[in-house]
Write a protein that holds these residues in place. Structure first.
Motif, PDB file in Angstrom:
ATOM      1  N   LEU A  76       0.829  -1.209   0.000  1.00  0.00           N
ATOM      2  CA  LEU A  76       0.000   0.000   0.000  1.00  0.00           C
ATOM      3  C   LEU A  76       0.864   1.260   0.000  1.00  0.00           C
ATOM      4  O   LEU A  76       0.607   2.208  -0.752  1.00  0.00           O
ATOM      5  N   THR A 135       1.377   4.188  -2.931  1.00  0.00           N
ATOM      6  CA  THR A 135       1.208   5.612  -2.641  1.00  0.00           C
ATOM      7  C   THR A 135       2.422   6.414  -3.095  1.00  0.00           C
ATOM      8  O   THR A 135       2.292   7.527  -3.619  1.00  0.00           O
ATOM      9  N   TYR A 184      -5.046  -2.089   8.532  1.00  0.00           N
ATOM     10  CA  TYR A 184      -4.803  -1.826   7.108  1.00  0.00           C
ATOM     11  C   TYR A 184      -5.715  -0.709   6.595  1.00  0.00           C
ATOM     12  O   TYR A 184      -5.261   0.197   5.882  1.00  0.00           O
ATOM     13  N   ARG A 185      -6.999  -0.776   6.946  1.00  0.00           N
ATOM     14  CA  ARG A 185      -7.942   0.240   6.459  1.00  0.00           C
ATOM     15  C   ARG A 185      -7.609   1.623   7.021  1.00  0.00           C
ATOM     16  O   ARG A 185      -7.785   2.642   6.339  1.00  0.00           O
ATOM     17  N   GLN A 212      -4.742   2.920   5.016  1.00  0.00           N
ATOM     18  CA  GLN A 212      -5.219   3.223   3.666  1.00  0.00           C
ATOM     19  C   GLN A 212      -5.985   4.546   3.628  1.00  0.00           C
ATOM     20  O   GLN A 212      -5.748   5.390   2.762  1.00  0.00           O
ATOM     21  N   GLU A 213      -6.895   4.748   4.573  1.00  0.00           N
ATOM     22  CA  GLU A 213      -7.694   5.970   4.582  1.00  0.00           C
ATOM     23  C   GLU A 213      -6.840   7.179   4.941  1.00  0.00           C
ATOM     24  O   GLU A 213      -7.030   8.275   4.393  1.00  0.00           O
TER      25      GLU A 213
END
Length: 450
Positions: free
Chosen positions: A311, A315, A348-349, A352-353
């Motif tokens: 991730l 980015t 993880y979320r 990510q956010e």
């Protein structure tokens, strides 16, 4: 005996009923104010605006009382005492316009009628207006403006008709006198009432629009929260379904894996497997309700901390300078399965956010991502510096949906979340998620004594 067929009432009855109803509404409007006795700008946040109505009515009363006395005594020949009493009755109620304009109109209206009768007894004066002298006309216009700013349409119509009817009633009393002031007040009064009503209705429309926007914003926030909870529930379905499937397989295969089970134990394992299968069916039905119409479930496995590196790399390729610090204790915990799936997915979320928010609101800002595990907690920290190019964010004001999702995920795991801007202009997201206590290593076997 014959009976006449029933039919609709004659049109005259309908017109009379409508006329009586309208008269009752006008009388109700003239006798009952439609607003509480509060100042016109009482809800304004600024002090000078709240004091403005008081200053205006004080100035009007201070001007009209002496002017009315001067005009009545000098132009109409009214004695000083009578002129003073009329001036108080016609101008002093202007002090009530800030709180009770309808009551002020009643007093001014009665004082104007009495003044017209007094002027009728004085005899005609050349070059003067009758039945309303100029100060009475101007003062009444101020009263009508205040009434128009506060009262309903029925009340305004009743006030306008009563003012016009009073001026018209004096015409047959003294037909030789000019009644230009009655017509002038009737026309100008209607214009002033219309202006006041338009301003009042526009102000009410803006207030109602602001209230509706507030309600819509609250509903939008609630809808966002429900949508995020539904999304989390759909994701957690896979996690729970996996565990339930494992329970089902273990319960079904127990009689074949473990020898010498009694019939009661085999029946108990069968009951556990049936209950697990029933729970899976109920969860699938629940998921069909949570899933939007026409949407299909995701077939890809749920991401976790083992994919945070990918991730961050994605980015960086998108143009955001980001660094990742993933502790060795975290890697070991993930490899041996010590991180619950809900915590793994939530971490993880959150990363990510947080990275998505940096891309949207602070493009080009250097960002540090840190994931550590110590003291029975998994700590996720995302800190970004101020944007490298001020004034060029993709989104100036966000909806807050990302932060809502983070809070819901952290609340689901029983952790804590701390977010907020930094003194230097950056932003910080820190989540602390609980981990299950680690099991102590088994004690070493000691050789048995002979």
């Amino acid at each position: 005996m014959t009976t006449s067929p029933s039919g609709p009432p004659p049109p005259s009855d309908g017109l009379l009923s409508a006329a009586r109803r309208n008269l009752r509404e006008l009388a109700q409007g003239l006798s009952h104010p439609s607003h509480p006795p509060a100042p016109l700008l009482a809800g304004s946040p600024r002090l000078w605006l709240r004091l403005l109505p008081y200053a205006v009515v004080l100035a009007l009363a201070a001007v009209f009382v002496p002017v009315t006395i001067q005009v009545l005594t000098g132009d109409y020949g009214v004695p000083g005492g009578v002129a003073g009493a009329l001036a108080v009755g016609q101008a002093a109620p202007l002090l009530m316009l800030a709180h009770r304009p309808l009551q002020a109109w009643w007093i001014v209206f009665a004082a104007d009628v009495v003044g017209a009768l007094v002027l009728l007894g004085q005899g005609p004066a050349p070059g003067t207006l009758w039945p309303w002298p100029p100060p009475a006309v101007i003062g009444c216009l101020f009263v009508l403006l205040a009434v128009g700013l506060r009262e309903r349409r029925q009340t305004l119509i009743g006030v306008w008709l009563a003012t016009g009817a009073a001026g018209l009633a004096f015409r047959p009393v003294a037909p030789e006198r000019s009644d230009d002031s009655a017509l002038l007040l009737f026309v100008l009064g209607g214009v002033v009432l219309v202006i006041g009503a338009v301003v009042r209705e526009r102000s009410e429309a803006r207030r109602m629009l602001a209230e509706q926007e507030t309600i819509s914003e609250a509903e939008r926030a609630q809808r966002t929260l429900l949508e995020e909870r539904t999304r989390i529930a759909r994701e957690l379905h896979d996690v729970v379904a996996h565990h339930m499937s494992v329970i089902t397989v273990q319960a079904d295969s127990a009689p074949y894996r473990i020898g010498g089970l009694s019939e009661e134990a085999q029946a108990e394992f069968a009951s556990i497997a049936a209950a697990a299968r029933e729970s899976l069916s109920e969860m699938r039905r629940l998921l069909s309700v949570l899933r939007s119409d026409g949407s299909r479930g995701e077939l890809a496995p749920q991401p976790g901390l083992d994919r945070v590196q990918q991730l961050v790399e994605a980015t960086v390729r998108a143009g955001l300078p980001a660094e990742l610090s993933l502790g060795s204790e975290v890697r070991e915990a993930v490899e041996r399965g010590a991180v619950p799936q809900t915590v793994d997915l939530s971490a993880y979320r959150i990363v990510q956010e947080a990275l998505a928010n940096v891309v949207r609101h602070a493009p080009g800002a250097r960002t540090r991502v840190s994931v550590t595990a110590r003291d029975g907690h998994l700590t996720v920290l995302v800190v970004n510096e101020p944007p490298s190019e001020p004034g060029s964010p993709l989104e100036v004001s966000g909806t807050g949906h990302g932060l809502v999702g983070m809070r819901e995920r952290v609340r689901l795991t029983g952790g804590t979340l701390d977010t907020g801007p930094l003194p230097d202009g950056g932003f910080r997201v820190a989540a602390r998620l609980p981990l299950p206590p680690s099991e102590p290593p088994p004690a070493p076997l000691t050789p048995e004594e002979p």
